[in-house]
Design an enzyme around this catalytic site. Structure first.
Site, PDB file in Angstrom:
ATOM      1  N   HIS A   1       0.668   8.930   3.899  1.00  0.00           N
ATOM      2  CA  HIS A   1       0.020   9.865   4.825  1.00  0.00           C
ATOM      3  C   HIS A   1       0.858  10.023   6.096  1.00  0.00           C
ATOM      4  O   HIS A   1       1.746   9.226   6.371  1.00  0.00           O
ATOM      5  CB  HIS A   1      -1.387   9.372   5.206  1.00  0.00           C
ATOM      6  CG  HIS A   1      -2.413   9.619   4.138  1.00  0.00           C
ATOM      7  ND1 HIS A   1      -2.639   8.723   3.131  1.00  0.00           N
ATOM      8  CD2 HIS A   1      -3.250  10.671   3.912  1.00  0.00           C
ATOM      9  CE1 HIS A   1      -3.575   9.202   2.325  1.00  0.00           C
ATOM     10  NE2 HIS A   1      -3.970  10.380   2.784  1.00  0.00           N
ATOM     11  N   HIS A   2       0.464  11.016   6.875  1.00  0.00           N
ATOM     12  CA  HIS A   2       1.066  11.300   8.184  1.00  0.00           C
ATOM     13  C   HIS A   2       0.926  10.096   9.135  1.00  0.00           C
ATOM     14  O   HIS A   2       0.035   9.247   8.954  1.00  0.00           O
ATOM     15  CB  HIS A   2       0.389  12.527   8.796  1.00  0.00           C
ATOM     16  CG  HIS A   2      -1.105  12.403   8.840  1.00  0.00           C
ATOM     17  ND1 HIS A   2      -1.776  11.899   9.921  1.00  0.00           N
ATOM     18  CD2 HIS A   2      -2.057  12.659   7.904  1.00  0.00           C
ATOM     19  CE1 HIS A   2      -3.070  11.870   9.674  1.00  0.00           C
ATOM     20  NE2 HIS A   2      -3.276  12.324   8.450  1.00  0.00           N
TER      21      HIS A   2
ATOM     22  N   LYS B   1      -2.495   8.790  11.116  1.00  0.00           N
ATOM     23  CA  LYS B   1      -3.678   8.252  10.431  1.00  0.00           C
ATOM     24  C   LYS B   1      -4.082   6.898  11.022  1.00  0.00           C
ATOM     25  O   LYS B   1      -3.240   6.017  11.201  1.00  0.00           O
ATOM     26  CB  LYS B   1      -3.406   8.138   8.921  1.00  0.00           C
ATOM     27  CG  LYS B   1      -4.629   7.778   8.134  1.00  0.00           C
ATOM     28  CD  LYS B   1      -4.503   8.134   6.655  1.00  0.00           C
ATOM     29  CE  LYS B   1      -5.734   7.699   5.875  1.00  0.00           C
ATOM     30  NZ  LYS B   1      -6.999   8.266   6.395  1.00  0.00           N
TER      31      LYS B   1
HETATM   32  N1  LIG Z   1     -12.614  13.175   3.018  1.00  0.00           N
HETATM   33  C1  LIG Z   1     -11.544  13.974   3.062  1.00  0.00           C
HETATM   34  O1  LIG Z   1     -11.349  14.851   2.183  1.00  0.00           O
HETATM   35  C2  LIG Z   1     -10.590  13.846   4.198  1.00  0.00           C
HETATM   36  C3  LIG Z   1     -10.840  12.911   5.165  1.00  0.00           C
HETATM   37  N2  LIG Z   1     -10.065  12.863   6.292  1.00  0.00           N
HETATM   38  C4  LIG Z   1     -10.526  11.933   7.319  1.00  0.00           C
HETATM   39  O2  LIG Z   1     -11.162  12.723   8.317  1.00  0.00           O
HETATM   40  C5  LIG Z   1     -11.013  12.113   9.594  1.00  0.00           C
HETATM   41  C6  LIG Z   1     -10.452  13.132  10.596  1.00  0.00           C
HETATM   42  O3  LIG Z   1      -9.184  13.541  10.177  1.00  0.00           O
HETATM   43  P1  LIG Z   1      -8.334  14.604  11.074  1.00  0.00           P
HETATM   44  O4  LIG Z   1      -9.086  15.835  11.308  1.00  0.00           O
HETATM   45  O5  LIG Z   1      -7.014  14.664  10.412  1.00  0.00           O
HETATM   46  O6  LIG Z   1      -8.219  13.796  12.450  1.00  0.00           O
HETATM   47  P2  LIG Z   1      -7.907  14.347  13.902  1.00  0.00           P
HETATM   48  O7  LIG Z   1      -7.500  13.195  14.735  1.00  0.00           O
HETATM   49  O8  LIG Z   1      -7.017  15.536  13.832  1.00  0.00           O
HETATM   50  O9  LIG Z   1      -9.359  14.870  14.399  1.00  0.00           O
HETATM   51  C7  LIG Z   1     -10.412  14.039  14.754  1.00  0.00           C
HETATM   52  C8  LIG Z   1     -11.215  14.732  15.824  1.00  0.00           C
HETATM   53  O10 LIG Z   1     -12.411  14.007  16.075  1.00  0.00           O
HETATM   54  C9  LIG Z   1     -12.660  14.092  17.472  1.00  0.00           C
HETATM   55  N3  LIG Z   1     -13.579  13.043  17.885  1.00  0.00           N
HETATM   56  C10 LIG Z   1     -13.302  11.758  18.267  1.00  0.00           C
HETATM   57  N4  LIG Z   1     -14.445  11.131  18.600  1.00  0.00           N
HETATM   58  C11 LIG Z   1     -15.447  12.018  18.434  1.00  0.00           C
HETATM   59  C12 LIG Z   1     -16.849  11.963  18.597  1.00  0.00           C
HETATM   60  N5  LIG Z   1     -17.472  10.843  19.022  1.00  0.00           N
HETATM   61  N6  LIG Z   1     -17.578  13.064  18.300  1.00  0.00           N
HETATM   62  C13 LIG Z   1     -16.992  14.193  17.879  1.00  0.00           C
HETATM   63  N7  LIG Z   1     -15.658  14.316  17.706  1.00  0.00           N
HETATM   64  C14 LIG Z   1     -14.908  13.247  17.972  1.00  0.00           C
HETATM   65  C15 LIG Z   1     -11.267  13.966  18.096  1.00  0.00           C
HETATM   66  O11 LIG Z   1     -11.254  14.419  19.444  1.00  0.00           O
HETATM   67  C16 LIG Z   1     -10.468  14.870  17.163  1.00  0.00           C
HETATM   68  O12 LIG Z   1     -10.490  16.217  17.596  1.00  0.00           O
HETATM   69  C17 LIG Z   1     -10.154  10.870   9.367  1.00  0.00           C
HETATM   70  O13 LIG Z   1     -11.028   9.762   9.219  1.00  0.00           O
HETATM   71  C18 LIG Z   1      -9.467  11.138   8.038  1.00  0.00           C
HETATM   72  O14 LIG Z   1      -9.140   9.967   7.331  1.00  0.00           O
HETATM   73  C19 LIG Z   1      -9.006  13.675   6.472  1.00  0.00           C
HETATM   74  C20 LIG Z   1      -8.682  14.602   5.531  1.00  0.00           C
HETATM   75  C21 LIG Z   1      -9.441  14.761   4.307  1.00  0.00           C
HETATM   76  O1  LIG Z   2      -6.339  10.952   7.222  1.00  0.00           O
HETATM   77  C1  LIG Z   2      -6.035  11.833   6.392  1.00  0.00           C
HETATM   78  O2  LIG Z   2      -5.263  12.764   6.665  1.00  0.00           O
HETATM   79  C2  LIG Z   2      -6.662  11.780   5.058  1.00  0.00           C
HETATM   80  N1  LIG Z   2      -7.610  10.911   4.887  1.00  0.00           N
HETATM   81  C3  LIG Z   2      -8.396  10.748   3.717  1.00  0.00           C
HETATM   82  C4  LIG Z   2      -8.238   9.341   3.204  1.00  0.00           C
HETATM   83  O3  LIG Z   2      -8.216   8.387   4.004  1.00  0.00           O
HETATM   84  O4  LIG Z   2      -8.182   9.153   1.992  1.00  0.00           O
HETATM   85  C5  LIG Z   2      -8.183  11.828   2.696  1.00  0.00           C
HETATM   86  C6  LIG Z   2      -6.829  12.443   2.646  1.00  0.00           C
HETATM   87  O5  LIG Z   2      -5.986  11.660   1.849  1.00  0.00           O
HETATM   88  C7  LIG Z   2      -6.242  12.720   4.006  1.00  0.00           C
END
Ligand SMILES: NC(=O)C1=CN([C@@H]2O[C@H](COP(=O)(O)OP(=O)(O)OC[C@H]3O[C@@H](n4cnc5c(N)ncnc54)[C@H](O)[C@@H]3O)[C@@H](O)[C@H]2O)C=CC1
Ligand SMILES: O=C(O)C1=N[C@H](C(=O)O)C[C@H](O)C1
Length: 263
Positions: free
Chosen positions: A135-136, A139
Site C-alpha cells: 500500500h501507499h 497508510k
Molecule cells: N474498505 C475499503 O474498501 C477501503 C478501506 N480504506 C480504509 O479507509 C480509511 C480511510 O482511508 P483514506 O480515505 O485513504 O484516508 P485519508 O487519510 O485520505 O482520509 C481520512 C479522513 O478522515 C478524516 N478524519 C479523521 N478523524 C475524523 C473524525 N473523527 N471524523 C471524521 N473524519 C475524520 C481525516 O481528516 C481525513 O480527511 C483507512 O482506514 C483505510 O484503511 C481505504 C480504502 C478502501
Molecule cells: O488504506 C488503504 O488505502 C486501503 N485500506 C484497506 C485495507 O486496509 O485493506 C483496503 C484497501 O486495500 C486500501
C-alpha cells in the site's frame, strides 16, 4: 438517495464523485474539523452514511451515526478489537451496519478464489502459504484490513494453518541501507514463525492503492494469486452500492451477504 459522507479524505472524495455519478445526493460531509455536524438535521436526513476515516475514530463515528438513526457503511480498517462493542451499540440503537475491510467486487472474487485454493491445499502439506500486501506510504495500519480478512479465510479453509503472524513492514522508499536492515529483520522474524502460522508481510511504497498476493510454495513449484487495485474507484463504487443496499435494512451485515445478494 440521500447520503452522508464521514471522512473527507482520499476515499471520501472518490465516494462523493461516484455517488453523484449514480444519481445520489450528498446531504452532509463530516471531517475531523466539523464533527458537530453529526447533530445536524442534514445528517439525520441521510438514508445511509459512508464512513472512511481512521482506525481510532471509526468506532465512535459509527456509534454516533447509529444513534441518529442513520444506517452506516464503514470501510475504515484497524479497529477489529472494538468490533463487538460497536456492533452491540448499533443493535441497541436499532441501527444498521455493514463494515468491511474491502468493498471492491474484485477483492470479493479474489477472496473466494483464495479460500478455494486454501481448501485444496489442506490436502497438500508440501505447500507453504505466504501473504503480502503493498500500500501507499500514508497508510496508518498494518497488515491491511484486507490482508487480515484474506488470512482469516485461509485459516478457515486450511486445517493445518491455525493463525497468522505479522512478518513485519518494509518501507520501499527508504534508503538502500535502511531497506537492507528491514529486510534482515523480516528474514529473522520469518524464521521464527511456526509452520502452522501464515506469515503476513506489509510493504509500503509511493501511492500504491492496494496489492494483495497469496502464494503457496512447494519444493518444486509455486502458485501465486494477485489482486491489484488500479485506483480507489473499485473500493468507492462498492461502498456506494453497499449504502444503496443497507438503506432499507436494520441489523449487522457482512460484505459477503451483500455481494451474494447483488451478484
Ligand atoms: N474498505 C475499503 O474498501 C477501503 C478501506 N480504506 C480504509 O479507509 C480509511 C480511510 O482511508 P483514506 O480515505 O485513504 O484516508 P485519508 O487519510 O485520505 O482520509 C481520512 C479522513 O478522515 C478524516 N478524519 C479523521 N478523524 C475524523 C473524525 N473523527 N471524523 C471524521 N473524519 C475524520 C481525516 O481528516 C481525513 O480527511 C483507512 O482506514 C483505510 O484503511 C481505504 C480504502 C478502501
Ligand atoms: O488504506 C488503504 O488505502 C486501503 N485500506 C484497506 C485495507 O486496509 O485493506 C483496503 C484497501 O486495500 C486500501
Amino acid at each position: 438517495m440521500r447520503i452522508a459522507i464521514i471522512g473527507y479524505g482520499k476515499m471520501g472524495h472518490a465516494i462523493e464523485r461516484i455517488a453523484l455519478e449514480r444519481g445520489h445526493e450528498i446531504v452532509s460531509v463530516i471531517d475531523a474539523g466539523n464533527t458537530d455536524s453529526f447533530d445536524s438535521e442534514e445528517f439525520a436526513s441521510a438514508e445511509a452514511a459512508i464512513e472512511f476515516t481512521t482506525p481510532s475514530t471509526a468506532p465512535a463515528n459509527i456509534m454516533r451515526a447509529a444513534s441518529k438513526g442513520v444506517p452506516v457503511v464503514c470501510g475504515s480498517t484497524g479497529w477489529a478489537e472494538r468490533r463487538a462493542e460497536v456492533e452491540k451499540a448499533v443493535l441497541d440503537a436499532g441501527g444498521a451496519l455493514l463494515a468491511s475491510s474491502n468493498f471492491s467486487i474484485g477483492v470479493h472474487v479474489f477472496n473466494n478464489i483464495s479460500r478455494r485454493l486454501a481448501h485444496i491445499m489442506g490436502k497438500l502439506p508440501q505447500y507453504t502459504p505466504h501473504l503480502a500486501e503493498t500500500h501507499h506510504i500514508h497508510k496508518l495500519d498494518h497488515p491491511s484490513g484486507t490482508a487480515i480478512t484474506i488470512a482469516e479465510g485461509i485459516i478457515d479453509e486450511c486445517p493445518r494453518i491455525s493463525g497468522w503472524e505479522d512478518e513485519g513492514i518494509l518501507w520501499m522508499n527508504a534508503t538502500e541501507q535502511e531497506q537492507e536492515k528491514m529486510t534482515a529483520d523480516i528474514a529473522r522474524r520469518a524464521k521464527e514463525i511456526p509452520s502452522d502460522k501464515l506469515p503476513v508481510l506489509a510493504l509500503r511504497k509511493d501511492e500504491v492503492p492496494g496489492i494483495h498476493v497469496v502464494s503457496w510454495e512447494s519444493p518444486v513449484d509455486a502458485i501465486t494469486i494477485t489482486h491489484s487495485a488500479k485506483s480507489r474507484d473499485g473500493f468507492a463504487l462498492g461502498a456506494v452500492m453497499a449504502a444503496e443496499w443497507i438503506a432499507s435494512r436494520k441489523g449487522i451485515y457482512t460484505i459477503d451477504q451483500m455481494m451474494d445478494d447483488i451478484l
